[in-house]
Design a protein around this motif. Structure first.
Motif, PDB file in Angstrom:
ATOM      1  N   TRP A   1     -10.935  19.740  -9.565  1.00 41.01           N
ATOM      2  CA  TRP A   1      -9.668  20.173  -9.026  1.00 41.01           C
ATOM      3  C   TRP A   1      -9.639  19.862  -7.282  1.00 41.01           C
ATOM      4  O   TRP A   1      -8.790  19.466  -6.377  1.00 41.01           O
ATOM      5  N   LEU A   2     -10.422  19.517  -6.404  1.00 36.45           N
ATOM      6  CA  LEU A   2     -10.671  19.498  -5.039  1.00 36.45           C
ATOM      7  C   LEU A   2     -10.349  17.787  -4.825  1.00 36.45           C
ATOM      8  O   LEU A   2      -9.394  17.557  -4.155  1.00 36.45           O
ATOM      9  N   LEU A   3     -10.941  17.298  -5.882  1.00 36.15           N
ATOM     10  CA  LEU A   3     -11.069  15.761  -5.856  1.00 36.15           C
ATOM     11  C   LEU A   3      -9.386  15.183  -6.223  1.00 36.15           C
ATOM     12  O   LEU A   3      -8.921  14.473  -5.667  1.00 36.15           O
ATOM     13  N   VAL A   4      -8.631  15.692  -6.978  1.00 32.88           N
ATOM     14  CA  VAL A   4      -7.072  15.977  -7.208  1.00 32.88           C
ATOM     15  C   VAL A   4      -6.496  15.967  -6.125  1.00 32.88           C
ATOM     16  O   VAL A   4      -5.604  15.807  -5.695  1.00 32.88           O
ATOM     17  N   GLY A   5      -7.346  17.264  -5.671  1.00 29.28           N
ATOM     18  CA  GLY A   5      -5.768  17.558  -4.050  1.00 29.28           C
ATOM     19  C   GLY A   5      -5.777  16.244  -3.214  1.00 29.28           C
ATOM     20  O   GLY A   5      -5.093  16.254  -3.043  1.00 29.28           O
ATOM     21  N   VAL A   6      -7.559  15.671  -3.311  1.00 29.18           N
ATOM     22  CA  VAL A   6      -7.531  14.777  -2.117  1.00 29.18           C
ATOM     23  C   VAL A   6      -6.708  13.464  -2.848  1.00 29.18           C
ATOM     24  O   VAL A   6      -5.399  12.690  -1.531  1.00 29.18           O
ATOM     25  N   PHE A   7      -7.090  12.915  -3.625  1.00 26.64           N
ATOM     26  CA  PHE A   7      -6.038  12.161  -4.178  1.00 26.64           C
ATOM     27  C   PHE A   7      -4.809  12.549  -5.219  1.00 26.64           C
ATOM     28  O   PHE A   7      -3.791  11.160  -4.288  1.00 26.64           O
ATOM     29  N   ALA A   8      -4.064  13.009  -4.864  1.00 24.10           N
ATOM     30  CA  ALA A   8      -2.442  14.008  -4.990  1.00 24.10           C
ATOM     31  C   ALA A   8      -2.192  14.514  -3.483  1.00 24.10           C
ATOM     32  O   ALA A   8      -1.243  13.311  -3.308  1.00 24.10           O
ATOM     33  N   SER A   9      -2.840  14.429  -2.804  1.00 20.31           N
ATOM     34  CA  SER A   9      -2.094  14.385  -0.937  1.00 20.31           C
ATOM     35  C   SER A   9      -1.988  12.652  -0.651  1.00 20.31           C
ATOM     36  O   SER A   9      -0.879  12.901  -0.414  1.00 20.31           O
ATOM     37  N   THR A  10      -3.260  12.317  -1.072  1.00 22.63           N
ATOM     38  CA  THR A  10      -3.064  10.874  -0.335  1.00 22.63           C
ATOM     39  C   THR A  10      -1.665  10.135  -1.456  1.00 22.63           C
ATOM     40  O   THR A  10      -1.049   8.896  -0.711  1.00 22.63           O
ATOM     41  N   GLY A  11      -1.422   9.935  -2.396  1.00 23.52           N
ATOM     42  CA  GLY A  11      -0.908   9.704  -3.721  1.00 23.52           C
ATOM     43  C   GLY A  11       0.544   9.900  -2.226  1.00 23.52           C
ATOM     44  O   GLY A  11       1.319   9.301  -2.472  1.00 23.52           O
ATOM     45  N   ILE A  12       0.642  10.942  -2.332  1.00 20.87           N
ATOM     46  CA  ILE A  12       2.009  11.686  -2.153  1.00 20.87           C
ATOM     47  C   ILE A  12       2.798  11.195  -0.175  1.00 20.87           C
ATOM     48  O   ILE A  12       3.573  10.988  -0.209  1.00 20.87           O
ATOM     49  N   VAL A  13       1.537  11.003   0.016  1.00 21.36           N
ATOM     50  CA  VAL A  13       1.337  10.519   2.090  1.00 21.36           C
ATOM     51  C   VAL A  13       2.478   9.129   1.913  1.00 21.36           C
ATOM     52  O   VAL A  13       3.248   8.560   1.878  1.00 21.36           O
ATOM     53  N   TRP A  14       1.750   8.241   0.449  1.00 21.55           N
ATOM     54  CA  TRP A  14       2.267   6.963   0.275  1.00 21.55           C
ATOM     55  C   TRP A  14       3.097   6.918   0.009  1.00 21.55           C
ATOM     56  O   TRP A  14       4.535   6.427  -0.460  1.00 21.55           O
ATOM     57  N   GLY A  15       3.224   8.025  -1.370  1.00 23.84           N
ATOM     58  CA  GLY A  15       4.763   7.649  -2.091  1.00 23.84           C
ATOM     59  C   GLY A  15       6.057   8.325  -1.089  1.00 23.84           C
ATOM     60  O   GLY A  15       7.392   7.763  -0.791  1.00 23.84           O
ATOM     61  N   VAL A  16       5.463   8.807   0.028  1.00 26.57           N
ATOM     62  CA  VAL A  16       6.923   9.468   1.156  1.00 26.57           C
ATOM     63  C   VAL A  16       7.464   8.572   1.309  1.00 26.57           C
ATOM     64  O   VAL A  16       8.424   8.147   1.931  1.00 26.57           O
ATOM     65  N   LEU A  17       6.461   7.379   1.672  1.00 25.36           N
ATOM     66  CA  LEU A  17       6.953   6.029   2.858  1.00 25.36           C
ATOM     67  C   LEU A  17       8.262   5.131   3.048  1.00 25.36           C
ATOM     68  O   LEU A  17       8.655   4.803   3.384  1.00 25.36           O
ATOM     69  N   PRO A  18       8.229   5.180   1.356  1.00 26.25           N
ATOM     70  CA  PRO A  18       9.096   4.313   1.030  1.00 26.25           C
ATOM     71  C   PRO A  18      10.427   4.907   1.230  1.00 26.25           C
ATOM     72  O   PRO A  18      11.099   4.324   0.957  1.00 26.25           O
ATOM     73  N   LEU A  19      10.414   6.474   0.770  1.00 22.76           N
ATOM     74  CA  LEU A  19      11.234   6.920   1.110  1.00 22.76           C
ATOM     75  C   LEU A  19      12.354   6.765   2.915  1.00 22.76           C
ATOM     76  O   LEU A  19      13.682   7.059   2.878  1.00 22.76           O
ATOM     77  N   LEU A  20      11.247   7.340   3.211  1.00 27.86           N
ATOM     78  CA  LEU A  20      11.785   7.370   4.820  1.00 27.86           C
ATOM     79  C   LEU A  20      12.327   6.507   5.179  1.00 27.86           C
ATOM     80  O   LEU A  20      12.885   5.706   5.891  1.00 27.86           O
ATOM     81  N   ILE A  21      11.791   4.811   4.145  1.00 25.20           N
ATOM     82  CA  ILE A  21      12.603   3.040   5.295  1.00 25.20           C
ATOM     83  C   ILE A  21      14.190   2.774   3.880  1.00 25.20           C
ATOM     84  O   ILE A  21      13.551   1.860   4.381  1.00 25.20           O
ATOM     85  N   LEU A  22      13.906   3.676   3.170  1.00 27.18           N
ATOM     86  CA  LEU A  22      15.112   3.567   1.832  1.00 27.18           C
ATOM     87  C   LEU A  22      16.491   2.918   3.221  1.00 27.18           C
ATOM     88  O   LEU A  22      16.948   3.892   3.298  1.00 27.18           O
ATOM     89  N   ASP A  23      16.608   1.696   2.489  1.00 30.07           N
ATOM     90  CA  ASP A  23      17.826   1.284   2.691  1.00 30.07           C
ATOM     91  C   ASP A  23      18.746   0.047   1.970  1.00 30.07           C
ATOM     92  O   ASP A  23      18.316  -1.553   2.276  1.00 30.07           O
ATOM     93  N   ALA A  24      19.551   0.387   1.072  1.00 32.44           N
ATOM     94  CA  ALA A  24      19.809  -0.818  -0.036  1.00 32.44           C
ATOM     95  C   ALA A  24      20.434  -1.777   0.768  1.00 32.44           C
ATOM     96  O   ALA A  24      20.412  -2.665   0.336  1.00 32.44           O
ATOM     97  N   ASP A  25      20.888  -1.740   2.069  1.00 34.67           N
ATOM     98  CA  ASP A  25      21.408  -3.148   2.479  1.00 34.67           C
ATOM     99  C   ASP A  25      20.289  -3.964   2.859  1.00 34.67           C
ATOM    100  O   ASP A  25      20.721  -5.367   3.285  1.00 34.67           O
TER     101      ASP A  25
END
Length: 607
Positions: free
Chosen positions: A106-130
């Motif tokens: 569960w420690l490693l699950v937390g490490v990888f999940a937190s890293t995945g969330i950080v990288w998953g947020v990046l596309p949403l921050l620059i999302l622009d349909a145009d």
């Protein structure tokens, strides 16, 4: 439906059918398997994993700024690096700590999940349909990072999915709910990517677990082999120690028994040369026969010890077998008659090329063994030629040897049909000595037997092909007196000194006796004609010490006999290294007389 057993960190669970097969890759494996996986994953993260992710994040931020003048990436980068630093510190702190497998998981699950969330947020921050180009660029970077993460933690499918799902699912969900065809296509690609990477991770996990299981199996086998090897080495050491103790015991017992028997034989010989009546002579003959029987048993032990010591050196020569056969027939024929058996020896004209004395000793043991185990019928000694080899055979009509015992009979102290250890049946060393002598000569020995009907031992030796052939028969000699011959006897046993003095005096010798090197120097003012010395004396002295002391005092040594009751291999080698003629207790007086005669004759010829 079939039942599938799934091993988890908490025990064994049973699941049914398709559901069990689907859930199996998501379950935590046995503790030692996962701990090994976690160890490798943590090492990769602390090595290149976190550093590589940090550099890839920096590339994203700089690309967004340089190409699209978007500073959002720098704020995201700060958060990403902060998370990477915290992850690095956490892993460094717990990497060597004892921890249960579920907690580490569960420690490693937390490490990888937190890293995945950080990288998953990046596309949403620059999302622009145009302007979908930056989004596509970031998607490529996330896929690249996903490939790098796959190399690190694909051995554990749950850990890989803990990263890749948060990293890709947000963009996939947003894209699938968009009305833009390009975004819909991107969402579909994200879905296919997640599905494929999940399947790849499942396969990689299965391969990794199988590899680790093989590794553990190999380690267990190596440990098992090491343990078995240690046990075998311990057993071998114990066997060597037991064999050494056995040899030491036999040597000590043999020496202590030989001393009185040696003295007894000397006294009996001296008594036989005095004036006694017929009844006394009969009793003396009986006593001599008992003494000879005991001497034969001790000499058997001596033969075995000489083989172990490696002091028997073959002296091959060409000799006629018939002479040896006749000699053995004269010796064993009367014994067979006394047992009500037939002793036959087929005449032969063959000559063989080997050591005659060792062949005689082999045949003596084989014939004696045959007579000992034959109650009806008899013994046949014969020789056949087979090409360049002579097959010397000893047949008997005795009890025979069962197939399962045909190797065991050549082991020391093994006897058939003698649970009561009747001394008349020997010590169980005869065939062991035969086997050792055959090995020393480099010849073959074959055994064929039918239980209850008899046996044949076949000695295979090379035929003499045109060389010089000697006659092994010794000429009958009259015993000469040794009038005037001076002999110095050194022995620490008073009975032996008295008996030897009586015997030598009856042969006409002038005898001096001593019990040590010091007393030998006191009684011997001039060089004697012969020196007879016991090898093992009191206070750690040996016959070699006596020889050294006399040599230093007299300048030279007379012809020397070393007489010893030792059968220890080391002692035999030491005694033989002195260069003196080695004789063994209990001594056959005829052998001593002949040895003295030969020694004096050789000295006269040399002088």
């Amino acid at each position: 439906m079939p039942r599938v057993i799934v091993t988890s960190g908490r025990g064994v669970a049973v699941s049914d059918g398709l559901a069990g097969q689907v859930l199996a890759p998501w379950r935590l494996p046995e503790a030692r398997l996962f701990n090994e996986q976690a160890k490798l994953i943590t090492q990769h993260l602390l090595g290149v994993g976190i550093v590589g992710a940090s550099m890839l994040g920096l590339f994203c931020a700089l690309t967004l700024y340089w190409l699209f003048d978007d500073r959002t990436g720098f704020y995201w980068l700060a958060c990403s690096w902060l998370l990477n630093g915290a992850t690095y510190a956490l892993l460094r702190n717990v990497v060597h700590r004892p921890m249960t497998a579920p907690r580490r998981f569960w420690l490693l699950v937390g490490v990888f999940a937190s890293t995945g969330i950080v990288w998953g947020v990046l596309p949403l921050l620059i999302l622009d349909a145009d302007s979908p180009i930056p989004l596509l660029l970031i998607m490529v970077v996330i896929i690249t990072h996903g490939a790098g993460t796959f190399a690190i933690n694909a051995s554990s499918m749950p850990l890989y999915c803990a990263y890749i799902y948060p990293a890709v699912a947000p963009l996939m969900i947003v894209s699938l709910f968009s009305s833009d065809p390009l975004m819909l296509g991107l969402g579909g690609l994200c879905f296919i990517y997640l599905l494929c990477m999940t399947m790849f991770a499942s396969g990689a996990q299965q391969a990794a677990r199988h590899s680790l299981q093989l590794q553990f199996t190999n380690l267990e086998l190596v440990e098992q082999l090491r343990t078995e090897s240690e046990q075998r080495e311990l057993a071998r050491a114990e066997a060597v120690a037991a064999n050494r103790a056995k040899s030491s015991f036999l040597a000590a017992a043999s020496h202590d028994l030989r001393q009185p028997l040696h003295a007894l034989g000397l006294f009996l010989e001296a008594l036989g040369r005095s004036g006694i009546n017929g009844r006394q002579q009969e009793m003396l003959d009986n006593a001599a026969a008992v003494s000879a029987s005991a001497r034969h048993m001790l000499n058997t032990l001596l033969d075995y010890s000489r083989l172990e010591a490696g002091v028997i050196e073959p002296a091959p020569c060409g000799f006629r077998l018939q002479t040896l056969f006749s000699k053995l027939e004269r010796e064993f024929g009367p014994q067979a008659d006394a047992q009500g058996l037939v002793y036959r020896c087929r005449d032969t004209v063959l000559a063989v090329d080997t050591d005659p004395s060792l062949v005689e000793l082999i045949l003596r043991n084989l014939i004696s063994n045959a007579l000992r185990y034959t109650e009806r019928g008899g013994v046949l000694v014969a020789c056949r030629r087979r090409g360049a080899m002579a097959h010397i055979e000893v047949w008997d009509t005795g009890i025979g040897i069962a197939a399962e015992n045909r190797q065991a009979v050549f082991q020391e102290f093994f006897q058939l049909g003698n649970p009561e250890r009747d001394r008349r049946k020997g010590l169980g060393l005869g065939l062991a000595i035969v086997q050792g002598l055959c090995n020393t000569l480099g010849v073959e020995l074959e055994l064929a037997s039918v239980l209850g009907k008899g046996s044949v031992f076949r000695l295979i030796v090379p035929v003499e092909l045109g060389g010089v052939v000697s006659d092994t028969s010794a000429p009958v000699r009259q015993r000469a007196n040794f009038d005037g011959v001076s002999v110095l006897v050194v022995d620490d046993d008073e009975a032996v000194r008295v008996a030897m003095s009586e015997l030598l005096s009856s042969w006409g010798c002038r005898c001096l006796v001593a019990d040590s090197a010091a007393s030998a120097l006191r009684v011997c003012s001039a060089l004697p004609d012969l020196l007879i010395v016991d090898y093992r004396l009191r206070d750690g002295q040996t016959g070699a010490d006596v020889m050294t002391a006399l040599g230093e005092r007299l300048g030279t040594l007379p012809p020397t006999f070393i007489i010893t009751g030792d059968t220890a291999p080391d002692r035999l080698r030491e005694a033989q290294s002195t260069g003196a003629l080695l004789l063994h207790k209990p001594l056959d007086t005829a052998r001593l007389h002949d040895a003295i005669s030969q020694m004096l004759s050789a000295q006269s010829a040399a002088g």
